[in-house]
Design an enzyme around this catalytic site. Structure first.
Site, PDB file in Angstrom:
ATOM      1  N   SER A  62       0.845  -1.190   0.000  1.00 24.74           N
ATOM      2  CA  SER A  62       0.000   0.000   0.000  1.00 24.74           C
ATOM      3  C   SER A  62       0.888   1.250   0.000  1.00 24.74           C
ATOM      4  CB  SER A  62      -0.962  -0.035   1.195  1.00 24.74           C
ATOM      5  OG  SER A  62      -2.004   0.896   1.040  1.00 24.74           O
TER       6      SER A  62
ATOM      7  N   ASP B 196      -8.894  -4.765  -6.717  1.00 19.40           N
ATOM      8  CA  ASP B 196      -8.624  -3.748  -5.691  1.00 19.40           C
ATOM      9  C   ASP B 196      -9.500  -2.523  -5.941  1.00 19.40           C
ATOM     10  OD1 ASP B 196      -7.520  -1.920  -3.878  1.00 19.40           O
ATOM     11  OD2 ASP B 196      -5.488  -2.663  -4.177  1.00 19.40           O
TER      12      ASP B 196
ATOM     13  N   HIS C 193      -7.622  -5.108  -1.893  1.00 21.90           N
ATOM     14  CA  HIS C 193      -6.384  -4.435  -1.522  1.00 21.90           C
ATOM     15  C   HIS C 193      -5.521  -5.271  -0.579  1.00 21.90           C
ATOM     16  CE1 HIS C 193      -3.723  -1.079  -1.109  1.00 21.90           C
ATOM     17  NE2 HIS C 193      -3.938  -0.950   0.186  1.00 21.90           N
TER      18      HIS C 193
END
Length: 739
Positions: free
Chosen positions: A602, A678, A710
């Protein structure tokens, strides 16, 4: 934006026999950290402590348990498998869980107590049950059909929930269901928090009960102005085209209204949120007497936040206080109205650190409740009768979290009394009256242990002792377990950066080892804590790596001078600090400076790419999972908060903060990983990077996960992705262990 890594490490005394830790065992049952507990609640009558616990055969399938304070017994109260043997979640519920970081969980993931302590409201798989704690086997289904965000009203007369974008109540005295809003469909939502509010503002609800059950304030929003991001969710056996309302930086947000509805009659009122429509409605609450609705209005640039009181009868308004900042005003949940006097507690970073203040209902500051060169994490409880406020704080160590008591009158504002005694991390949950609390404690040598304690910290009883004895799931691995060391280095501007380090198995200070650099690096996150460690880090250390983690400037639980550095230029100072850490490592006699690798997910995936671009001469390889590559592709509230601009108003800042302007510096081997469904960091971030690398003839490796969001949160997905990470490190760092 935060990524919560899948599992925590287990640490304690050495057993008689041992086995080597494996990735297969990390992702198997039972949980190696022991029988953990979640969502701890003390019942309103103080007779029970309830919690969620995973099953022995599936740690992610949660049941509801209770500890009875009278007979001191612990037993399962509600079996999720008996309520719903096979779950079938709606797309809306899956999205909510993704926002709440609970996508890997099943069974009972939330619950709430009735005010009299006799019933518990349990949602599961879109249905809603009332459980009589005296007779839990006869749970009563009260609603069904994709029910979301259920609540029992403060006085216990109603159950409320959201279904199909409308707000409903059930009168428990009659069992009659009433639909309070009628226009929820298409782009109109009632009683819900919009995407960026869920993802970035910590909003888990879009409606708020008055304390006397007389009214509900709710958010009504229209997402028609938000552009549609058409994306493909690629699964193993199909491809779905999703039209997602995704407000990227600079795009229009939802149009929001604040409404008040009478649950008995359905009569509606609209609150005037002011002439500026491009705002964020970040919170709403009620005064203790229920006469005033109080909402928080944040400007689009997030440099101003107003706390506004509305007379619920006349709708007359007054601004109680205004917070401003040259960078951004942080939002929080620490607004507490007192019942015994006309005053409220408010958290503010106006001093440069987060502290608590007492105001009267006209917004006049009465006095600070906390002050000093430390910060408040959050309010845990207020005991007005005793004149006490209980808080979580980093006062004694930035890497620790402790519970403290302060006087409501401010007389010990700079000298809070520490309630929790052991150094490490304490997550505490207080009873409503502030008389007892449940303490979940861990440190690098202790697995999470849960105890019930009096308000002064005195032990009452173990809820989950979780001793590291011969029967503990991790006991057989303890002989090979490696300790975590903590320290600090200085950033370029002299600020203190904290790090953690695990030295490899069979460590020999005369030899040199490869480095596994774990990075997150983003705001709203702290990775270096003296708590229960991460099992994958422990595993990599046992594979022969020096495992190193550093919290760079911008990370959380620090003063504003530390966090504000990143404003307007994401990546720059964070990369500087991480490279300072790499330089420090290179000077250590036991580190091989030619074998340093970095992994991040991330924001950490973004940091991995920026580190390889800026430091390929120092970092030999990197693994980037689900990275943001261009901040113009990420959402409004998060991105504009830290960039201080939009892509249109300051295109150069966005260019320099992204990945693409610096790609020529990326020389080291890269593994790029992304979930193909995602909806947070859109897959477009990686496809654009792939295209740019191909056009530059830069070779790299790619792994995509069909149907994964995600967090790539399935157990098989987690096992596979961490196996890929391990293999890439071993392949590119020329083997593991000392040289």
């Amino acid at each position: 934006m935060h990524l919560i890594l899948a599992l925590l490490a287990a640490l304690a005394a050495v057993p008689a026999s041992a086995e080597r830790l494996t990735l297969d065992r990390i992702y198997a049952d039972p949980a190696l950290s022991g029988p953990g507990v979640r969502n701890v609640r003390v019942s309103p009558d103080g007779e029970r402590v309830t919690f969620l616990r995973g099953r022995a055969d599936n740690q992610f399938q949660l049941d509801l348990w209770e500890y009875n304070m009278k007979d001191k017994t612990t037993h399962r109260l509600v079996d999720s498998k008996k309520l719903v043997p096979l779950e079938n979640l709606s797309l809306e519920e899956k999205a909510r869980r993704e926002r709440a970081r609970t996508a890997s969980l099943s069974g009972i993931i939330s619950y709430s107590w009735s005010p009299d302590g006799k019933q518990i409201l349990v949602p599961i798989a879109g249905d809603l049950y009332l459980v009589d704690v005296a007779n839990p086997d006869n749970a009563r289904k009260v609603a069904s059909g994709n029910v979301g965000d259920p609540k029992i009203s403060p006085k216990g007369r109603y159950v409320s929930f959201v279904r199909d974008q409308n707000l409903y109540v059930i009168d428990l005295s009659t069992g009659k269901e009433r639909q309070l809003t009628l226009d929820g469909k298409g782009t109109i939502h009632n009683g819900e928090a919009e995407f960026v509010a869920q993802e970035e503002m910590g909003q888990r609800t879009g409606y708020y009960w008055a304390p006397d059950d007389s009214a509900i304030a709710y958010k009504r929003y229209d997402e028609a102005p938000v552009p549609v991001a058409r994306r493909f969710e690629i699964f193993a056996d199909r491809t779905e085209v999703i039209d997602q309302r995704y407000p990227a930086a600079g795009d229009p947000n939802v149009l929001v209204d604040l409404m008040i509805v009478d649950p008995a009659s359905g009569a509606q009122k609209q609150v005037d949120l002011g002439p500026e429509k491009d705002i964020y409605l970040v919170r709403a609450d009620w005064s203790a007497d229920g006469k005033n609705l109080v909402y928080q209005r944040q400007s689009r640039d997030q440099k101003r936040l107003d706390l506004v009181a509305v007379d619920a009868a006349s709708l007359a308004q007054r601004t109680l206080l205004t917070e401003t900042s040259k960078t951004w005003v942080s939002i929080h949940d620490d607004l507490k109205f007192l019942k015994n006097r006309p005053a409220f507690i408010w958290a503010s970073e106006r001093s440069g650190r987060n502290h608590l203040y007492l105001f009267d209902l006209n917004g006049t500051l009465l006095h600070p409740i906390t002050k000093g060169e430390w910060g408040v994490d959050n309010i845990l409880a207020v005991d007005e009768d005793a004149g006490k406020v209980y808080i979580a704080s980093n006062k004694d160590a930035v890497t620790d979290k402790q519970t403290y008591a302060l006087n409501l009158d401010g007389s010990n504002a700079d000298k809070p009394v520490r309630i929790t005694k052991l150094d490490g991390m304490h997550d505490t949950s207080f009873a409503r009256n502030g008389k007892i609390f449940v303490d979940t404690f861990s440190d690098p040598k202790t697995p999470p242990q849960v105890s019930i304690r009096k308000a002064d910290g005195t032990m009452v009883e173990w809820l989950e002792h979780n001793e590291m004895n011969a029967s503990h799931p991790y006991a057989k691995y303890m002989a090979d377990h490696l300790p975590t060391e903590f320290g600090s280095i200085k950033a370029h501007d002299g600020q203190t950066l904290y790090y953690s380090m695990i030295k490899p198995a069979n460590f020999n200070p005369a030899k040199r080892y490869p480095v596994f650099l774990f990075v997150y690096g983003g705001p709203h996150s702290q990775q270096v804590i003296r708590g229960w460690g991460n099992l994958f880090k422990q595993y990599m250390a046992q594979q022969g790596f020096v495992v190193f983690t550093l919290d760079n400037r911008g990370s959380s639980r620090r003063e504003r001078a530390f966090t504000d550095v990143i404003y307007g230029e994401l990546g720059k100072h964070e990369v500087e600090d991480q490279l300072t850490g790499v330089d420090w490592l290179a000077k250590q006699s036991f580190v091989d400076p030619k074998r340093v690798g970095v992994f991040g997910w991330s924001y950490g995936g973004f940091m991995t790419l920026r580190l390889l671009e800026a430091g390929s001469s120092k970092i030999a390889m990197g693994v980037s999972v689900a990275p943001v590559t261009d901040w113009a592709l990420y959402d409004t509230h998060y991105t504009e908060q830290f960039m201080g601009a939009t892509p249109k108003s300051n295109p150069e800042a966005y260019k320099q903060s992204g990945v693409f302007a610096h790609l020529d510096g990326l020389k080291s081997p890269l593994l790029l990983v992304h979930g193909m469904a995602d909806d947070n960091v859109l897959f477009t971030n990686s496809t654009r990077l792939i295209d740019s690398l191909v056009n530059r003839n830069v070779r790299f490796e790619l792994m995509t996960y069909p149907g994964a969001k995600h967090g790539i949160s399935s157990r098989t997905g987690q096992r596979h992705v961490y196996g890929m990470i391990e293999a890439f490190f071993k392949k590119n760092l020329g083997g593991t262990g000392a040289k």
